[in-house]
Design a protein around this motif. Structure first.
Motif, PDB file in Angstrom:
ATOM      1  N   ASP A  49      26.627   8.016  21.064  1.00  5.06           N
ATOM      2  CA  ASP A  49      28.026   7.756  20.727  1.00  5.06           C
ATOM      3  C   ASP A  49      28.590   6.571  21.499  1.00  5.06           C
ATOM      4  O   ASP A  49      28.009   6.112  22.473  1.00  5.06           O
ATOM      5  CB  ASP A  49      28.895   8.998  20.949  1.00  5.06           C
ATOM      6  CG  ASP A  49      29.047   9.391  22.418  1.00  5.06           C
ATOM      7  OD1 ASP A  49      28.477   8.728  23.315  1.00  5.06           O
ATOM      8  OD2 ASP A  49      29.746  10.375  22.682  1.00  5.06           O
ATOM      9  N   SER A  51      32.000   5.166  23.528  1.00  2.00           N
ATOM     10  CA  SER A  51      33.188   5.623  24.247  1.00  2.00           C
ATOM     11  C   SER A  51      33.799   4.439  24.995  1.00  2.00           C
ATOM     12  O   SER A  51      33.159   3.406  25.180  1.00  2.00           O
ATOM     13  CB  SER A  51      32.836   6.748  25.227  1.00  2.00           C
ATOM     14  OG  SER A  51      31.903   6.298  26.187  1.00  2.00           O
ATOM     15  N   LEU A 143      33.570   2.974  14.875  1.00  2.00           N
ATOM     16  CA  LEU A 143      34.176   4.093  14.135  1.00  2.00           C
ATOM     17  C   LEU A 143      33.179   4.702  13.148  1.00  2.00           C
ATOM     18  O   LEU A 143      33.035   5.925  13.081  1.00  2.00           O
ATOM     19  CB  LEU A 143      35.427   3.623  13.389  1.00  2.00           C
ATOM     20  CG  LEU A 143      36.696   3.564  14.214  1.00  2.00           C
ATOM     21  CD1 LEU A 143      37.785   2.796  13.480  1.00  2.00           C
ATOM     22  CD2 LEU A 143      37.166   4.966  14.567  1.00  2.00           C
ATOM     23  N   ARG A 144      32.504   3.870  12.382  1.00  2.75           N
ATOM     24  CA  ARG A 144      31.529   4.354  11.411  1.00  2.75           C
ATOM     25  C   ARG A 144      30.438   5.166  12.111  1.00  2.75           C
ATOM     26  O   ARG A 144      30.063   6.255  11.659  1.00  2.75           O
ATOM     27  CB  ARG A 144      30.929   3.151  10.668  1.00  2.75           C
ATOM     28  CG  ARG A 144      30.057   3.489   9.507  1.00  2.75           C
ATOM     29  CD  ARG A 144      29.643   2.279   8.654  1.00  2.75           C
ATOM     30  NE  ARG A 144      29.380   1.044   9.386  1.00  2.75           N
ATOM     31  CZ  ARG A 144      30.222   0.000   9.447  1.00  2.75           C
ATOM     32  NH1 ARG A 144      31.375   0.024   8.826  1.00  2.75           N
ATOM     33  NH2 ARG A 144      29.893  -1.089  10.135  1.00  2.75           N
ATOM     34  N   ASN A 146      30.483   6.705  15.209  1.00  3.94           N
ATOM     35  CA  ASN A 146      30.960   7.974  15.778  1.00  3.94           C
ATOM     36  C   ASN A 146      31.281   8.993  14.692  1.00  3.94           C
ATOM     37  O   ASN A 146      30.982  10.182  14.845  1.00  3.94           O
ATOM     38  CB  ASN A 146      32.180   7.743  16.669  1.00  3.94           C
ATOM     39  CG  ASN A 146      31.809   7.297  18.065  1.00  3.94           C
ATOM     40  OD1 ASN A 146      30.651   6.997  18.344  1.00  3.94           O
ATOM     41  ND2 ASN A 146      32.786   7.234  18.942  1.00  3.94           N
ATOM     42  N   ARG A 147      31.893   8.557  13.603  1.00  2.00           N
ATOM     43  CA  ARG A 147      32.193   9.482  12.494  1.00  2.00           C
ATOM     44  C   ARG A 147      30.915  10.075  11.919  1.00  2.00           C
ATOM     45  O   ARG A 147      30.876  11.250  11.550  1.00  2.00           O
ATOM     46  CB  ARG A 147      32.992   8.764  11.409  1.00  2.00           C
ATOM     47  CG  ARG A 147      34.433   8.488  11.804  1.00  2.00           C
ATOM     48  CD  ARG A 147      35.118   7.620  10.768  1.00  2.00           C
ATOM     49  NE  ARG A 147      36.505   7.361  11.095  1.00  2.00           N
ATOM     50  CZ  ARG A 147      37.180   6.307  10.664  1.00  2.00           C
ATOM     51  NH1 ARG A 147      36.585   5.402   9.885  1.00  2.00           N
ATOM     52  NH2 ARG A 147      38.444   6.143  10.987  1.00  2.00           N
ATOM     53  N   ILE A 161      33.567  12.913  22.063  1.00  2.38           N
ATOM     54  CA  ILE A 161      33.457  12.008  20.926  1.00  2.38           C
ATOM     55  C   ILE A 161      34.678  12.120  20.016  1.00  2.38           C
ATOM     56  O   ILE A 161      35.122  11.144  19.420  1.00  2.38           O
ATOM     57  CB  ILE A 161      32.132  12.210  20.146  1.00  2.38           C
ATOM     58  CG1 ILE A 161      31.934  11.067  19.132  1.00  2.38           C
ATOM     59  CG2 ILE A 161      32.099  13.573  19.498  1.00  2.38           C
ATOM     60  CD1 ILE A 161      30.573  11.081  18.448  1.00  2.38           C
ATOM     61  N   HIS A 162      35.262  13.300  19.919  1.00  2.00           N
ATOM     62  CA  HIS A 162      36.466  13.479  19.099  1.00  2.00           C
ATOM     63  C   HIS A 162      37.641  12.702  19.687  1.00  2.00           C
ATOM     64  O   HIS A 162      38.374  12.019  18.968  1.00  2.00           O
ATOM     65  CB  HIS A 162      36.811  14.965  18.971  1.00  2.00           C
ATOM     66  CG  HIS A 162      35.762  15.752  18.256  1.00  2.00           C
ATOM     67  ND1 HIS A 162      35.599  15.711  16.896  1.00  2.00           N
ATOM     68  CD2 HIS A 162      34.810  16.590  18.723  1.00  2.00           C
ATOM     69  CE1 HIS A 162      34.589  16.495  16.541  1.00  2.00           C
ATOM     70  NE2 HIS A 162      34.094  17.034  17.637  1.00  2.00           N
ATOM     71  N   GLU A 164      37.498  10.130  21.806  1.00  2.00           N
ATOM     72  CA  GLU A 164      37.216   8.698  21.762  1.00  2.00           C
ATOM     73  C   GLU A 164      37.397   8.131  20.356  1.00  2.00           C
ATOM     74  O   GLU A 164      37.960   7.053  20.183  1.00  2.00           O
ATOM     75  CB  GLU A 164      35.806   8.417  22.284  1.00  2.00           C
ATOM     76  CG  GLU A 164      35.555   8.904  23.703  1.00  2.00           C
ATOM     77  CD  GLU A 164      36.384   8.186  24.749  1.00  2.00           C
ATOM     78  OE1 GLU A 164      36.283   6.958  24.850  1.00  2.00           O
ATOM     79  OE2 GLU A 164      37.122   8.873  25.473  1.00  2.00           O
ATOM     80  N   THR A 165      36.941   8.863  19.349  1.00  2.00           N
ATOM     81  CA  THR A 165      37.071   8.411  17.964  1.00  2.00           C
ATOM     82  C   THR A 165      38.531   8.402  17.531  1.00  2.00           C
ATOM     83  O   THR A 165      38.976   7.472  16.848  1.00  2.00           O
ATOM     84  CB  THR A 165      36.209   9.289  17.036  1.00  2.00           C
ATOM     85  OG1 THR A 165      34.859   9.261  17.508  1.00  2.00           O
ATOM     86  CG2 THR A 165      36.249   8.793  15.596  1.00  2.00           C
ATOM     87  N   LEU A 168      39.955   5.297  19.017  1.00  2.00           N
ATOM     88  CA  LEU A 168      39.446   4.136  18.281  1.00  2.00           C
ATOM     89  C   LEU A 168      40.227   3.959  16.973  1.00  2.00           C
ATOM     90  O   LEU A 168      40.568   2.832  16.588  1.00  2.00           O
ATOM     91  CB  LEU A 168      37.951   4.294  17.977  1.00  2.00           C
ATOM     92  CG  LEU A 168      36.974   4.009  19.107  1.00  2.00           C
ATOM     93  CD1 LEU A 168      35.571   4.479  18.743  1.00  2.00           C
ATOM     94  CD2 LEU A 168      36.962   2.519  19.451  1.00  2.00           C
ATOM     95  N   GLU A 169      40.506   5.063  16.290  1.00  2.00           N
ATOM     96  CA  GLU A 169      41.301   4.997  15.051  1.00  2.00           C
ATOM     97  C   GLU A 169      42.699   4.452  15.313  1.00  2.00           C
ATOM     98  O   GLU A 169      43.212   3.635  14.547  1.00  2.00           O
ATOM     99  CB  GLU A 169      41.386   6.384  14.404  1.00  2.00           C
ATOM    100  CG  GLU A 169      40.068   6.862  13.841  1.00  2.00           C
ATOM    101  CD  GLU A 169      40.038   8.328  13.438  1.00  2.00           C
ATOM    102  OE1 GLU A 169      39.072   8.720  12.764  1.00  2.00           O
ATOM    103  OE2 GLU A 169      40.971   9.086  13.808  1.00  2.00           O
TER     104      GLU A 169
END
Length: 177
Positions: A49, A51, A143-144, A146-147, A161-162, A164-165, A168-169
């Protein structure tokens, strides 16, 4: 200060009886460093992932001082300038420390400018063992990726990861992407 989100790990009960729990409180600072179309992130091989660089704020450190230290240690960044407070996320997560029942963490994100080159990182032993390394990547790629990891839910996936994502969003939205 902008409160981005409050997260509660799915393994914790829906209504936490905090008055009956031993709560470990932790504060962290994380850096948002962009250059052209790229963002400086840490890729961790063990978790597959991306971060943000940053980590725990030490005793007696301000969030900005802790951020300078962490950003330098994890990426080798020089000439660090904190430009603004982007926001913060609060979260409750389980903890492996036996003297505590739950951890409450507040993570602060700051936008930063850094010098043109990254020096040698001075990672902690566990960071090196996990295969953590600084990378310039496009925001869309991070983003792609981690998703995709979240969608697969591998056994190695942690809760961070949730968080951090999500941030990022928010960075992508702030940049009009």
């Amino acid at each position: 200060m902008h409160h981005i989100a409050h997260l509660v790990h799915e393994a914790l009960p829906a209504s936490l009886a905090l008055e009956q729990m031993r709560v470990l409180k932790r504060e962290a600072s994380r850096a948002i460093v962009t250059r052209d179309e790229n963002i400086l992130l840490l890729y961790t091989e063990r978790y597959d992932d991306f971060s943000f660089p940053g980590g725990g704020i030490g005793t007696g450190e301000s969030p900005e001082v802790g951020l300078h230290r962490e950003l330098y240690e994890e990426t080798g960044a020089q000439d660090i300038e904190v430009t603004s407070h982007f926001g913060y996320v609060t979260e409750y997560t389980p903890t492996w420390k036996k003297q505590w029942d739950v951890m409450f963490q507040t993570s602060h994100w700051f936008t930063c400018q850094i010098g043109n080159t990254l020096g040698e990182a001075k990672m902690a032993e566990y960071e090196t063992a996990n295969g953590m390394a600084a990378r310039w990547v496009s925001l869309e790629e991070a983003l792609r990726h981690n998703r995709s990891v979240i969608a697969r839910k591998p056994a190695t996936m942690g809760f961070s990861i949730h968080r951090e994502t999500l941030v990022l969003e928010r960075v992508a939205i702030a940049q009009g992407r």
